[in-house]
Design an enzyme around this catalytic site. Structure first.
Site, mmCIF file in Angstrom:
data_model
loop_
_atom_site.group_PDB
_atom_site.id
_atom_site.type_symbol
_atom_site.label_atom_id
_atom_site.label_comp_id
_atom_site.label_asym_id
_atom_site.label_seq_id
_atom_site.Cartn_x
_atom_site.Cartn_y
_atom_site.Cartn_z
ATOM 1 N N SER A 276 0.835 -1.195 0.000
ATOM 2 C CA SER A 276 0.000 0.000 0.000
ATOM 3 C C SER A 276 0.879 1.258 0.000
ATOM 4 C CB SER A 276 -0.959 -0.038 1.191
ATOM 5 O OG SER A 276 -1.988 0.923 1.047
ATOM 6 N N ASP B 227 -9.813 -4.771 -4.936
ATOM 7 C CA ASP B 227 -9.255 -3.728 -4.076
ATOM 8 C C ASP B 227 -10.016 -2.422 -4.313
ATOM 9 O OD1 ASP B 227 -7.716 -1.905 -2.665
ATOM 10 O OD2 ASP B 227 -5.798 -2.732 -3.351
ATOM 11 N N HIS C 219 -7.766 -5.422 -0.687
ATOM 12 C CA HIS C 219 -6.576 -4.613 -0.468
ATOM 13 C C HIS C 219 -5.538 -5.320 0.394
ATOM 14 C CE1 HIS C 219 -4.164 -1.038 -0.327
ATOM 15 N NE2 HIS C 219 -4.251 -0.937 0.985
#
Length: 260
Positions: free
Chosen positions: A107, A200, A230
């Site tokens: 991320s 996601d 995610h």
């Protein structure tokens, strides 16, 4: 697995908490360092599981908490991408001597992964991005939120990850804006592997496609995980990551130098 606690003092004088994990009876074939998610830390269960598996596969792993997170000193409100990038580079220099490094970023850590990669130069052996989120200071906020941040205010958003509500501080946002990468050529030429869940909703899979187009490297592969979100924390997703890292390191010769 040989595991040892590492304490490191950064250039601002804060003590950072880290762990170095090595194969139990051999030199590592490579070293991997984790750049964790926004508001995350080195002790997330998925990170610990992956670290153990990597050490069993002959890969040394260095994971740590950024300033203001986990067991490291400092105030999260004063953190920024440039500060955390410098911490990663300093920690690699302090703990890994003369060895090529693979950086894993999840991320926000996927953006940090790129910044670290640019700073490492010839030490960089590969990048593995898990739902990488470069430039989220741009595409991750609407105009009203940007206006608040631009004026020096902190914004808060509901989140399933880390803090809830999730704060984004103006200092972090302003620093991030000057480090945007997707609209320029990214001068990284090592092998790059990008993993992204098709479901996601936090970081659109299109971001990985844009990143692949911006990278100078000709050796870039994107894997989309059907049904993956995610976190990419399902057993199949973790197996995909481990297989990706294993394939990336099979061409690496065992390193001869010890950690400092």
């Amino acid at each position: 697995m040989r595991s040892q606690k590492v304490e490191f003092t950064n250039h601002n004088g804060y003590k950072l908490s880290a762990r170095l994990e090595l194969p139990i009876d051999s030199h590592p074939v490579a070293y991997a360092i984790f750049a964790h998610v926004f508001t995350g830390n080195k002790s997330l269960s998925a990170t610990r599981h992956i670290s153990r598996a990597l050490s069993l596969s002959g890969i040394g792993v260095l994971r740590f908490d950024f300033t203001g997170l986990g067991q490291s000193e400092g105030d999260f409100a004063n953190g920024s991408l440039s500060i955390w990038r410098d911490e990663v580079v300093e920690l690699i220099a302090a703990q890994i001597s003369g060895d090529r490094v693979i950086v894993i970023g999840s991320s926000m850590g996927g953006w940090l992964m790129l910044l670290v990669g640019l700073a490492l130069g010839e030490k960089l052996a590969g990048l593995v991005g898990i739902a990488p989120a470069p430039d989220f200071s741009d595409w991750g906020f609407d105009d009203a939120q940007k206006a608040h941040l631009r004026s020096g205010k902190t914004i808060f958003e509901e989140s399933e990850y880390g803090y809830d509500p999730m704060p984004t501080h103006a200092k972090f946002w302003h620093d991030a804006e000057r480090l945007r990468l997707l609209d320029t050529a990214i001068a990284i030429n090592c092998p790059v592997r990008l993993l992204h869940g098709q479901e996601d909703v936090v970081v659109p899979p299109d971001i990985s496609l844009r990143l692949a187009a911006a990278l100078a490297s000709d050796d870039v592969q994107i894997t989309l995980s059907k049904g993956g979100d995610h976190r990419l924390s399902r057993p199949a997703d973790i197996a995909l990551l481990l297989n990706t890292l294993s394939a990336l390191t099979t061409s690496e010769k065992p390193v001869s130098s010890e950690t400092k």
